[in-house]
Design a protein around this motif. Structure first.
Motif, PDB file in Angstrom:
ATOM      1  N   TYR A  27       0.836  -1.202   0.000  1.00 49.21           N
ATOM      2  CA  TYR A  27       0.000   0.000   0.000  1.00 49.21           C
ATOM      3  C   TYR A  27       0.873   1.256   0.000  1.00 49.21           C
ATOM      4  CZ  TYR A  27      -2.529   3.948   1.855  1.00 49.21           C
ATOM      5  OH  TYR A  27      -3.016   5.212   2.043  1.00 49.21           O
ATOM      6  N   LEU A  28       1.878   1.284   0.851  1.00 49.97           N
ATOM      7  CA  LEU A  28       2.732   2.473   0.968  1.00 49.97           C
ATOM      8  C   LEU A  28       3.497   2.769  -0.318  1.00 49.97           C
ATOM      9  CD1 LEU A  28       4.092   2.012   4.592  1.00 49.97           C
ATOM     10  CD2 LEU A  28       2.441   3.736   3.783  1.00 49.97           C
ATOM     11  N   THR A  29       3.786   1.733  -1.100  1.00 49.60           N
ATOM     12  CA  THR A  29       4.504   1.938  -2.364  1.00 49.60           C
ATOM     13  C   THR A  29       3.560   2.103  -3.550  1.00 49.60           C
ATOM     14  OG1 THR A  29       4.750  -0.450  -2.674  1.00 49.60           O
ATOM     15  CG2 THR A  29       6.563   0.710  -1.565  1.00 49.60           C
ATOM     16  N   GLY A  30       2.257   2.148  -3.277  1.00 51.76           N
ATOM     17  CA  GLY A  30       1.282   2.361  -4.339  1.00 51.76           C
ATOM     18  C   GLY A  30       0.987   1.139  -5.185  1.00 51.76           C
ATOM     19  N   ARG A  31       1.344  -0.031  -4.718  1.00 50.33           N
ATOM     20  CA  ARG A  31       1.134  -1.263  -5.482  1.00 50.33           C
ATOM     21  C   ARG A  31      -0.211  -1.916  -5.207  1.00 50.33           C
ATOM     22  NH1 ARG A  31       6.273  -3.382  -7.600  1.00 50.33           N
ATOM     23  NH2 ARG A  31       7.822  -1.821  -7.088  1.00 50.33           N
ATOM     24  N   CYS A  32      -0.942  -1.415  -4.204  1.00 53.00           N
ATOM     25  CA  CYS A  32      -2.309  -1.871  -3.969  1.00 53.00           C
ATOM     26  C   CYS A  32      -3.068  -0.761  -3.240  1.00 53.00           C
ATOM     27  CB  CYS A  32      -2.349  -3.192  -3.178  1.00 53.00           C
ATOM     28  SG  CYS A  32      -1.961  -3.069  -1.441  1.00 53.00           S
ATOM     29  N   THR A  33      -4.362  -0.852  -3.245  1.00 55.20           N
ATOM     30  CA  THR A  33      -5.180   0.161  -2.577  1.00 55.20           C
ATOM     31  C   THR A  33      -5.233  -0.117  -1.076  1.00 55.20           C
ATOM     32  OG1 THR A  33      -7.228  -1.099  -2.774  1.00 55.20           O
ATOM     33  CG2 THR A  33      -6.641   0.364  -4.637  1.00 55.20           C
ATOM     34  N   LEU A  34      -5.640   0.888  -0.323  1.00 52.99           N
ATOM     35  CA  LEU A  34      -5.811   0.717   1.112  1.00 52.99           C
ATOM     36  C   LEU A  34      -6.846  -0.364   1.389  1.00 52.99           C
ATOM     37  CD1 LEU A  34      -5.255   1.558   4.028  1.00 52.99           C
ATOM     38  CD2 LEU A  34      -6.962   3.368   3.753  1.00 52.99           C
ATOM     39  N   ARG A  35      -7.917  -0.337   0.621  1.00 56.38           N
ATOM     40  CA  ARG A  35      -8.975  -1.341   0.803  1.00 56.38           C
ATOM     41  C   ARG A  35      -8.437  -2.756   0.587  1.00 56.38           C
ATOM     42  NH1 ARG A  35     -14.773  -1.682  -2.336  1.00 56.38           N
ATOM     43  NH2 ARG A  35     -15.464  -3.532  -1.237  1.00 56.38           N
ATOM     44  N   ASP A  36      -7.623  -2.942  -0.456  1.00 54.96           N
ATOM     45  CA  ASP A  36      -7.040  -4.258  -0.721  1.00 54.96           C
ATOM     46  C   ASP A  36      -6.104  -4.695   0.413  1.00 54.96           C
ATOM     47  OD1 ASP A  36      -8.378  -4.489  -3.123  1.00 54.96           O
ATOM     48  OD2 ASP A  36      -6.664  -3.795  -4.323  1.00 54.96           O
ATOM     49  N   ALA A  37      -5.290  -3.767   0.892  1.00 54.60           N
ATOM     50  CA  ALA A  37      -4.357  -4.085   1.980  1.00 54.60           C
ATOM     51  C   ALA A  37      -5.117  -4.469   3.246  1.00 54.60           C
ATOM     52  CB  ALA A  37      -3.431  -2.900   2.248  1.00 54.60           C
ATOM     53  N   LEU A  38      -6.138  -3.704   3.591  1.00 55.52           N
ATOM     54  CA  LEU A  38      -6.922  -4.002   4.796  1.00 55.52           C
ATOM     55  C   LEU A  38      -7.682  -5.313   4.650  1.00 55.52           C
ATOM     56  CD1 LEU A  38      -8.300  -0.462   5.685  1.00 55.52           C
ATOM     57  CD2 LEU A  38      -6.505  -1.745   6.872  1.00 55.52           C
ATOM     58  N   SER A  39      -8.205  -5.554   3.471  1.00 52.25           N
ATOM     59  CA  SER A  39      -8.935  -6.804   3.229  1.00 52.25           C
ATOM     60  C   SER A  39      -8.004  -8.006   3.353  1.00 52.25           C
ATOM     61  CB  SER A  39      -9.575  -6.764   1.847  1.00 52.25           C
ATOM     62  OG  SER A  39     -10.198  -7.979   1.558  1.00 52.25           O
ATOM     63  N   SER A  40      -6.826  -7.881   2.792  1.00 55.73           N
ATOM     64  CA  SER A  40      -5.854  -8.982   2.846  1.00 55.73           C
ATOM     65  C   SER A  40      -5.386  -9.245   4.275  1.00 55.73           C
ATOM     66  CB  SER A  40      -4.655  -8.675   1.956  1.00 55.73           C
ATOM     67  OG  SER A  40      -5.062  -8.579   0.614  1.00 55.73           O
ATOM     68  N   THR A  41      -5.112  -8.192   5.015  1.00 55.48           N
ATOM     69  CA  THR A  41      -4.620  -8.380   6.381  1.00 55.48           C
ATOM     70  C   THR A  41      -5.721  -8.837   7.325  1.00 55.48           C
ATOM     71  OG1 THR A  41      -4.893  -6.021   6.886  1.00 55.48           O
ATOM     72  CG2 THR A  41      -2.720  -6.742   6.133  1.00 55.48           C
ATOM     73  N   ALA A  42      -6.972  -8.548   7.010  1.00 55.42           N
ATOM     74  CA  ALA A  42      -8.079  -8.982   7.872  1.00 55.42           C
ATOM     75  C   ALA A  42      -8.106 -10.502   7.990  1.00 55.42           C
ATOM     76  CB  ALA A  42      -9.406  -8.465   7.329  1.00 55.42           C
ATOM     77  N   HIS A  43      -7.695 -11.194   6.950  1.00 54.03           N
ATOM     78  CA  HIS A  43      -7.693 -12.659   6.952  1.00 54.03           C
ATOM     79  C   HIS A  43      -6.547 -13.233   7.785  1.00 54.03           C
ATOM     80  CE1 HIS A  43     -10.792 -12.713   3.913  1.00 54.03           C
ATOM     81  NE2 HIS A  43     -10.085 -11.869   3.190  1.00 54.03           N
ATOM     82  N   LEU A  44      -5.618 -12.380   8.194  1.00 55.47           N
ATOM     83  CA  LEU A  44      -4.439 -12.863   8.912  1.00 55.47           C
ATOM     84  C   LEU A  44      -4.582 -12.805  10.430  1.00 55.47           C
ATOM     85  CD1 LEU A  44      -1.806 -11.173   6.595  1.00 55.47           C
ATOM     86  CD2 LEU A  44      -2.371 -13.611   6.717  1.00 55.47           C
ATOM     87  N   HIS A  45      -5.659 -12.214  10.918  1.00 53.16           N
ATOM     88  CA  HIS A  45      -5.813 -12.092  12.376  1.00 53.16           C
ATOM     89  C   HIS A  45      -5.892 -13.453  13.059  1.00 53.16           C
ATOM     90  CE1 HIS A  45      -6.164  -7.744  12.535  1.00 53.16           C
ATOM     91  NE2 HIS A  45      -6.900  -7.825  11.441  1.00 53.16           N
ATOM     92  N   VAL A  46      -6.615 -14.384  12.463  1.00 56.49           N
ATOM     93  CA  VAL A  46      -6.752 -15.710  13.088  1.00 56.49           C
ATOM     94  C   VAL A  46      -5.398 -16.425  13.173  1.00 56.49           C
ATOM     95  CG1 VAL A  46      -7.787 -18.001  12.850  1.00 56.49           C
ATOM     96  CG2 VAL A  46      -9.195 -15.957  12.578  1.00 56.49           C
TER      97      VAL A  46
END
Length: 135
Positions: A27-46
């Protein structure tokens, strides 16, 4: 068996943290959107929380020497890591609520501080654990 469980939990939890940080960097390098980054990391909490819980449970079974200063430091790092993880959930909700493609400077600073604390605690605990296993 406890050592295997400890190492497997480390791979699961810390590996998921590294993947989450990877998406933040994308996200910080502009390679994905904030929404994509948050969506991807949401799956990692478990896997992150499962790995941390597994580390604590298996760590108890390894019978650490609580009289050894590095072991007490490691326990402190795990406590800070746990508290940091709890506030990271709050941060994630705030970032989702913002809903824009660009983070405010306050949220960006909060995110950076959260990542730095997380990395310092994970690496610090892993190094101390490795060093303790050598004794």
């Amino acid at each position: 068996m406890a050592l295997f469980a400890h190492l497997a939990s480390l791979v699961l939890g810390f590996g998921a943290v590294l993947v989450a940080d990877y998406y933040a960097l994308r996200y910080l390098t502009g390679r994905c959107t904030l929404r994509d980054a948050l969506s991807s990391t949401a799956h990692l909490h478990v896997p992150i929380w499962t790995g941390l819980a597994g580390l604590v449970a298996s760590g108890v079974m390894l019978h650490p020497n609580l009289g050894f200063a590095p072991t007490r430091i490691k326990l402190g790092l795990v406590l800070v890591l746990t508290l940091n993880g709890l506030q990271a959930g709050l941060l994630n909700r705030r970032m989702r609520q913002q809903g824009s493609a660009v983070l405010t400077p306050r949220l960006l600073a909060w995110s950076a501080a959260t990542a730095v604390v997380s990395q310092a605690c994970w690496w610090g605990a892993a190094v101390i654990g490795f060093r303790n296993s050598q004794h």
